[in-house]
Design an enzyme around this catalytic site. Structure first.
Site, mmCIF file in Angstrom:
data_model
loop_
_atom_site.group_PDB
_atom_site.id
_atom_site.type_symbol
_atom_site.label_atom_id
_atom_site.label_comp_id
_atom_site.label_asym_id
_atom_site.label_seq_id
_atom_site.Cartn_x
_atom_site.Cartn_y
_atom_site.Cartn_z
ATOM 1 C CD1 TRP A 121 -2.186 -2.211 1.670
ATOM 2 C CD2 TRP A 121 -2.921 -1.479 -0.077
ATOM 3 N NE1 TRP A 121 -2.917 -3.138 1.373
ATOM 4 C CE2 TRP A 121 -3.499 -2.688 0.327
ATOM 5 C CE3 TRP A 121 -3.307 -0.937 -1.282
ATOM 6 C CZ2 TRP A 121 -4.486 -3.281 -0.535
ATOM 7 C CZ3 TRP A 121 -4.158 -1.241 -1.918
ATOM 8 C CH2 TRP A 121 -4.729 -2.511 -1.597
ATOM 9 C CG ASP A 172 -3.141 3.900 4.446
ATOM 10 O OD1 ASP A 172 -4.151 3.683 5.032
ATOM 11 O OD2 ASP A 172 -3.000 3.287 3.186
ATOM 12 C CE LYS A 215 -8.281 -2.195 4.806
ATOM 13 N NZ LYS A 215 -8.128 -3.458 4.344
#
Ligand SMILES: Cc1ncc(COP(=O)(O)O)c(C=O)c1O
Length: 360
Positions: free
Chosen positions: A101, A171, A195
């Site tokens: 990511w 992030d 999530k």
């Protein structure tokens, strides 16, 4: 009702209480005669939902007044582009590469300016967090970027990098609201909610006010300018109304559970049960350097692909689902987000013990 123990990395398990409440309110939200899915985002009743969601999030994270909270769309992946578009005044930024990511965000930034790799853990397949105490950060860098919890590899920063005064952009998709966080240490904190917080389709960004300006890269679409979203309180266009409503319910659930300190204790308890077992097992092994282990995503292996496959298949039949590791790394991964109950992890470990005995 047959509910499974869902160890998915995202979209992921949500608190049952929240799902039940949403079901109860499905046909008639608080006497409005409508589902939240059906109501205007400009209505008074919806305005209360989004305002209350923001207020509860502010309470949980103790977000100071000089930070804006934005509810956005496009996933965390779109935000990878929004960061350089909104922050690259000098067209230069530093990135710490701790997994896929971060790598994707880094690649996106390169479209807009000079993105510099400040550190990386690629040499050991991202199984650790690199030392970030003295990075080669230069004066002309607009910001330093990290992925704080690496969903795929199961690592988490335990100390934030020394950014030498530069804005830190983080992030937090897979560790959002899993423990307390000092928002003032960041310029921008953001994450997809799928999530720990709610249904996919919402990105929450917490951005220091002075970083929200009209001075963005030429060609930045109106929707991707933080100023547009901020000036319109996340209602510039139709937001993902229903998903924000569910996020709001999860914020209330976390408050009821005792807030983020209590959530951290709950998550530490769960993670300890699983990591302790991985440390004593002769068959299953954790893949991450101990001091960098994530509380949320726990990757593990047996060292034998056939045995991994057998385990995943038998676990699934026994009601422990989505334990397959990310397609790029293989093995197994248990994501144990806020809504995973302690007994879910206890029972998983019990199952792993039994599997180990039977397959030794
Ligand atoms: C840490 C992290 N960042 C970004 C993403 C990408 O999120 P999205 O699918 O919302 O674009 C994910 C997705 O799993 C993630 O775990």
């Amino acid at each position: 009702m047959a509910r499974v123990y869902n160890f998915s990395a995202g979209p992921a398990v949500l608190p049952e209480e929240v799902l039940k409440e949403a079901a109860d309110e499905m046909m008639d939200y608080k006497g409005s005669g409508q589902s939240v899915m059906e109501m205007s985002h400009r209505s008074k009743v919806y305005d209360e939902i989004i305002k209350e969601a923001e207020k509860d999030l502010r309470d949980l994270l103790e977000i100071p007044d000089n930070y804006k909270v934005l509810f956005l769309q496009g996933g965390a992946s779109q935000f990878f582009a929004e960061v350089p578009m909104n922050l690259m005044k000098n067209k230069k930024a530093g990135y710490i590469i701790t997994g896929q990511w971060a790598k994707k965000a880094f690649a996106e930034a390169k479209i807009y300016g000079e993105a510099v790799e400040l550190a990386s853990s690629a040499d050991k397949t991202f199984t650790y967090i690199p030392d970030c105490s003295d990075l080669a950060i230069t004066d002309d860098m607009d910001y330093v970027y990290i992925c704080e919890n690496n969903t795929i590899y199961g690592t988490k920063y335990k100390t934030l990098p020394n950014t030498k005064g530069k804005i830190l952009v983080s992030d937090v998709s897979s560790c959002f609201l899993s423990e307390p966080m000092d928002v003032t240490k960041y310029g921008v904190v953001y994450g997809g909610v799928q999530k720990n917080i709610g249904p996919a389709g919402v990105v929450i960004a917490i951005i220091r006010e002075d970083l929200i300006t009209d001075d963005v890269l030429p060609g930045t679409p109106t929707m991707l300018k933080w100023k547009t979203q901020s000036d319109n309180d996340s209602l510039y266009n139709t937001p993902p109304c229903y998903n924000i409503y569910i996020c709001g319910k999860v914020f209330k659930w976390i408050k009821k559970m005792g807030g983020l300190k209590a959530m951290k204790e709950h998550n530490e308890k769960k993670a300890k049960i699983l990591y302790d077992f991985l440390d004593e097992s002769k068959m299953f092994k954790g893949t991450v350097r101990k001091e960098d282990r994530s509380l949320m995503n726990v990757p593990f292996i047996t060292g034998d692909d056939d045995l991994n496959a057998k385990f995943i298949s038998e676990a699934s039949k026994a009601g422990f689902v989505n334990l397959k590791g990310h397609r790029t790394v293989g093995g197994m991964r248990a994501s144990i987000y806020n809504a995973m109950p302690i007994e879910g992890v206890e029972k998983l470990v019990e199952f792993m013990r039994k599997f180990e005995k039977e397959n030794a």
